[in-house]
Design a protein around this motif. Structure first.
Motif, PDB file in Angstrom:
ATOM      1  N   GLY A 158      42.629  60.230  40.047  1.00  0.00           N
ATOM      2  CA  GLY A 158      43.954  61.557  40.630  1.00  0.00           C
ATOM      3  C   GLY A 158      44.159  60.825  41.811  1.00  0.00           C
ATOM      4  N   VAL A 159      44.670  59.461  41.393  1.00  0.00           N
ATOM      5  CA  VAL A 159      45.233  58.785  42.263  1.00  0.00           C
ATOM      6  C   VAL A 159      46.702  58.140  41.425  1.00  0.00           C
ATOM      7  CG1 VAL A 159      44.891  55.970  43.037  1.00  0.00           C
ATOM      8  CG2 VAL A 159      42.955  57.814  42.945  1.00  0.00           C
ATOM      9  N   THR A 160      47.465  58.055  41.792  1.00  0.00           N
ATOM     10  CA  THR A 160      48.667  57.336  41.568  1.00  0.00           C
ATOM     11  C   THR A 160      48.518  56.409  40.885  1.00  0.00           C
ATOM     12  OG1 THR A 160      49.626  56.819  43.447  1.00  0.00           O
ATOM     13  CG2 THR A 160      49.918  58.942  43.000  1.00  0.00           C
ATOM     14  N   MET A 161      49.500  55.701  40.439  1.00  0.00           N
ATOM     15  CA  MET A 161      49.463  54.342  39.708  1.00  0.00           C
ATOM     16  C   MET A 161      49.711  53.306  40.394  1.00  0.00           C
ATOM     17  SD  MET A 161      47.671  52.980  36.521  1.00  0.00           S
ATOM     18  CE  MET A 161      48.904  51.927  36.162  1.00  0.00           C
ATOM     19  N   ALA A 162      51.252  53.625  40.955  1.00  0.00           N
ATOM     20  CA  ALA A 162      51.027  53.083  42.215  1.00  0.00           C
ATOM     21  C   ALA A 162      50.672  52.569  43.692  1.00  0.00           C
ATOM     22  CB  ALA A 162      52.718  53.959  43.273  1.00  0.00           C
ATOM     23  N   GLU A 163      49.230  53.424  43.554  1.00  0.00           N
ATOM     24  CA  GLU A 163      48.354  53.584  44.818  1.00  0.00           C
ATOM     25  C   GLU A 163      47.359  52.957  44.305  1.00  0.00           C
ATOM     26  OE1 GLU A 163      45.253  56.123  47.973  1.00  0.00           O
ATOM     27  OE2 GLU A 163      46.399  57.136  46.500  1.00  0.00           O
ATOM     28  N   ILE A 164      46.671  52.293  43.290  1.00  0.00           N
ATOM     29  CA  ILE A 164      46.034  51.618  43.008  1.00  0.00           C
ATOM     30  C   ILE A 164      46.467  49.773  42.397  1.00  0.00           C
ATOM     31  CG2 ILE A 164      45.024  51.378  40.085  1.00  0.00           C
ATOM     32  CD1 ILE A 164      44.819  53.928  40.063  1.00  0.00           C
ATOM     33  N   TYR A 165      47.906  49.669  41.908  1.00  0.00           N
ATOM     34  CA  TYR A 165      48.506  49.033  42.123  1.00  0.00           C
ATOM     35  C   TYR A 165      48.624  48.032  42.822  1.00  0.00           C
ATOM     36  CZ  TYR A 165      52.239  45.400  41.517  1.00  0.00           C
ATOM     37  OH  TYR A 165      52.570  43.732  41.026  1.00  0.00           O
ATOM     38  N   GLY A 166      48.933  49.283  44.122  1.00  0.00           N
ATOM     39  CA  GLY A 166      49.415  48.249  45.620  1.00  0.00           C
ATOM     40  C   GLY A 166      47.758  47.704  46.222  1.00  0.00           C
ATOM     41  N   VAL A 167      46.926  48.341  45.492  1.00  0.00           N
ATOM     42  CA  VAL A 167      45.702  48.020  46.267  1.00  0.00           C
ATOM     43  C   VAL A 167      45.020  46.541  45.728  1.00  0.00           C
ATOM     44  CG1 VAL A 167      42.351  48.465  46.167  1.00  0.00           C
ATOM     45  CG2 VAL A 167      44.111  50.248  46.861  1.00  0.00           C
ATOM     46  N   VAL A 168      45.253  46.959  44.231  1.00  0.00           N
ATOM     47  CA  VAL A 168      44.646  45.824  43.169  1.00  0.00           C
ATOM     48  C   VAL A 168      45.670  44.464  43.173  1.00  0.00           C
ATOM     49  CG1 VAL A 168      44.764  45.420  40.122  1.00  0.00           C
ATOM     50  CG2 VAL A 168      43.858  47.138  41.232  1.00  0.00           C
ATOM     51  N   THR A 169      46.594  44.783  44.036  1.00  0.00           N
ATOM     52  CA  THR A 169      47.726  43.519  43.907  1.00  0.00           C
ATOM     53  C   THR A 169      47.217  43.019  45.761  1.00  0.00           C
ATOM     54  OG1 THR A 169      49.275  44.911  44.858  1.00  0.00           O
ATOM     55  CG2 THR A 169      49.718  43.897  42.113  1.00  0.00           C
ATOM     56  N   PHE A 170      47.318  43.866  46.460  1.00  0.00           N
ATOM     57  CA  PHE A 170      46.487  43.287  48.051  1.00  0.00           C
ATOM     58  C   PHE A 170      45.345  42.905  47.955  1.00  0.00           C
ATOM     59  CE2 PHE A 170      45.331  44.629  51.870  1.00  0.00           C
ATOM     60  CZ  PHE A 170      46.047  43.963  53.158  1.00  0.00           C
ATOM     61  N   TYR A 171      44.436  43.083  47.656  1.00  0.00           N
ATOM     62  CA  TYR A 171      42.656  42.315  48.164  1.00  0.00           C
ATOM     63  C   TYR A 171      42.814  41.086  46.873  1.00  0.00           C
ATOM     64  CZ  TYR A 171      42.109  45.752  50.907  1.00  0.00           C
ATOM     65  OH  TYR A 171      41.570  46.824  51.471  1.00  0.00           O
ATOM     66  N   THR A 172      42.777  40.572  47.607  1.00  0.00           N
ATOM     67  CA  THR A 172      42.465  39.163  46.032  1.00  0.00           C
ATOM     68  C   THR A 172      40.778  38.850  45.745  1.00  0.00           C
ATOM     69  OG1 THR A 172      41.217  37.844  47.709  1.00  0.00           O
ATOM     70  CG2 THR A 172      43.411  37.326  48.361  1.00  0.00           C
ATOM     71  N   GLN A 173      40.100  39.895  45.743  1.00  0.00           N
ATOM     72  CA  GLN A 173      38.879  39.936  45.041  1.00  0.00           C
ATOM     73  C   GLN A 173      39.428  40.275  43.824  1.00  0.00           C
ATOM     74  OE1 GLN A 173      39.386  41.472  47.775  1.00  0.00           O
ATOM     75  NE2 GLN A 173      37.892  43.335  47.615  1.00  0.00           N
ATOM     76  N   PHE A 174      41.136  41.624  43.269  1.00  0.00           N
ATOM     77  CA  PHE A 174      41.041  42.303  42.027  1.00  0.00           C
ATOM     78  C   PHE A 174      42.117  41.294  41.355  1.00  0.00           C
ATOM     79  CE2 PHE A 174      40.046  45.914  44.585  1.00  0.00           C
ATOM     80  CZ  PHE A 174      39.047  46.246  44.371  1.00  0.00           C
ATOM     81  N   THR A 175      42.070  41.071  40.217  1.00  0.00           N
ATOM     82  CA  THR A 175      42.602  40.455  39.356  1.00  0.00           C
ATOM     83  C   THR A 175      43.229  41.493  37.564  1.00  0.00           C
ATOM     84  OG1 THR A 175      43.076  38.362  37.892  1.00  0.00           O
ATOM     85  CG2 THR A 175      41.025  39.251  38.154  1.00  0.00           C
ATOM     86  N   THR A 176      44.607  41.145  37.699  1.00  0.00           N
ATOM     87  CA  THR A 176      45.512  41.267  36.620  1.00  0.00           C
ATOM     88  C   THR A 176      44.959  41.073  35.571  1.00  0.00           C
ATOM     89  OG1 THR A 176      47.442  40.992  37.504  1.00  0.00           O
ATOM     90  CG2 THR A 176      46.712  43.413  37.998  1.00  0.00           C
ATOM     91  N   GLN A 177      44.282  39.784  35.155  1.00  0.00           N
ATOM     92  CA  GLN A 177      45.131  38.778  34.039  1.00  0.00           C
ATOM     93  C   GLN A 177      43.391  37.995  34.087  1.00  0.00           C
ATOM     94  OE1 GLN A 177      47.793  38.065  32.964  1.00  0.00           O
ATOM     95  NE2 GLN A 177      48.439  39.440  34.146  1.00  0.00           N
ATOM     96  N   PRO A 178      43.335  38.288  32.578  1.00  0.00           N
ATOM     97  CA  PRO A 178      41.800  37.645  31.716  1.00  0.00           C
ATOM     98  C   PRO A 178      40.723  36.552  33.271  1.00  0.00           C
ATOM     99  CG  PRO A 178      43.368  37.961  30.203  1.00  0.00           C
ATOM    100  CD  PRO A 178      43.835  38.088  31.288  1.00  0.00           C
ATOM    101  N   LYS A 179      40.007  36.174  33.126  1.00  0.00           N
ATOM    102  CA  LYS A 179      39.066  35.035  33.299  1.00  0.00           C
ATOM    103  C   LYS A 179      39.035  34.513  32.428  1.00  0.00           C
ATOM    104  CE  LYS A 179      41.186  35.156  37.725  1.00  0.00           C
ATOM    105  NZ  LYS A 179      42.495  34.432  38.111  1.00  0.00           N
ATOM    106  N   GLY A 180      38.617  33.186  31.898  1.00  0.00           N
ATOM    107  CA  GLY A 180      38.048  32.019  30.751  1.00  0.00           C
ATOM    108  C   GLY A 180      36.906  31.866  31.172  1.00  0.00           C
ATOM    109  N   GLU A 181      35.601  31.972  30.097  1.00  0.00           N
ATOM    110  CA  GLU A 181      35.088  31.701  30.080  1.00  0.00           C
ATOM    111  C   GLU A 181      33.872  30.379  31.480  1.00  0.00           C
ATOM    112  OE1 GLU A 181      31.060  29.584  27.275  1.00  0.00           O
ATOM    113  OE2 GLU A 181      33.382  30.146  26.491  1.00  0.00           O
ATOM    114  N   TYR A 182      34.771  29.766  31.140  1.00  0.00           N
ATOM    115  CA  TYR A 182      35.046  28.912  32.804  1.00  0.00           C
ATOM    116  C   TYR A 182      36.294  28.927  33.554  1.00  0.00           C
ATOM    117  CZ  TYR A 182      31.402  26.543  28.770  1.00  0.00           C
ATOM    118  OH  TYR A 182      30.263  26.756  28.456  1.00  0.00           O
ATOM    119  N   LYS A 183      35.679  29.479  34.544  1.00  0.00           N
ATOM    120  CA  LYS A 183      36.429  29.669  35.794  1.00  0.00           C
ATOM    121  C   LYS A 183      36.930  28.429  37.134  1.00  0.00           C
ATOM    122  CE  LYS A 183      34.632  34.319  35.225  1.00  0.00           C
ATOM    123  NZ  LYS A 183      33.899  33.512  34.203  1.00  0.00           N
TER     124      LYS A 183
END
Length: 164
Positions: free
Chosen positions: A60-85
């Motif tokens: 029950g959280v808006t997509m805008a709020e989720i996007y804000g959190v995901v893009t604010f904190y550097t430990q979150f990523t919206t892109q897949p990471k490789g087997e070797y990071k």
């Protein structure tokens, strides 16, 4: 940025079931979003919009709020990471000793930019800040392995270790 496109989301029913268990565990508690996002990223390896939508609908959280959190904190990523990071330190000590050139060489060899993943899912690359190994500058990491006092000429042999 290169011409790579984000690979299509390939979540499984098992992953979605795990995500629903996480959501149900935290649902109704104050501050549930961040722990759910952390656990969702552990399940999927990143937080694609499809996963964010499931979280939005079921917490029950808006997509805008989720996007804000995901893009604010550097430990979150919206892109897949490789087997070797791969992480190239661009902290001051590393940068003045040539880590910018090292990063550029890796980008050239892999054909991707920072934050991207190779099409085969093998490598991803990120520019990082100080990792606390200034005495070894310049430094790069591949997963948990640290390479210090490297030069541009070392890049090919380091990458070759993971392509063999």
């Amino acid at each position: 940025m290169s011409q790579e496109q984000t690979p299509a989301f390939k979540g499984t029913k098992e992953q979605e079931q795990q995500l629903m268990e996480v959501i149900n565990k935290h649902k109704g508690t104050d501050g549930a979003l961040i722990p759910v996002l952390h656990e969702a990223q552990e399940i999927y390896g990143y937080l694609p919009v499809e996963v964010q939508a499931i979280i939005s609908k079921n917490l029950g959280v808006t997509m805008a709020e989720i996007y804000g959190v995901v893009t604010f904190y550097t430990q979150f990523t919206t892109q897949p990471k490789g087997e070797y990071k791969i992480g190239v330190c661009l902290g001051t000590a590393c940068y003045v000793k040539g880590s910018g050139d090292i990063l550029n060489k890796i980008k050239e060899k892999l054909g991707i930019s920072e934050g991207e993943c190779t099409a085969d899912g093998k490598f991803s690359i990120d520019a990082t800040r100080c990792i606390g190994a200034c005495g070894l500058a310049p430094v790069l990491t591949v997963n948990d392995e640290v390479y210090g006092k490297i030069t541009v000429d070392d890049v090919e042999s380091i990458l070759a270790k993971y392509t063999a």
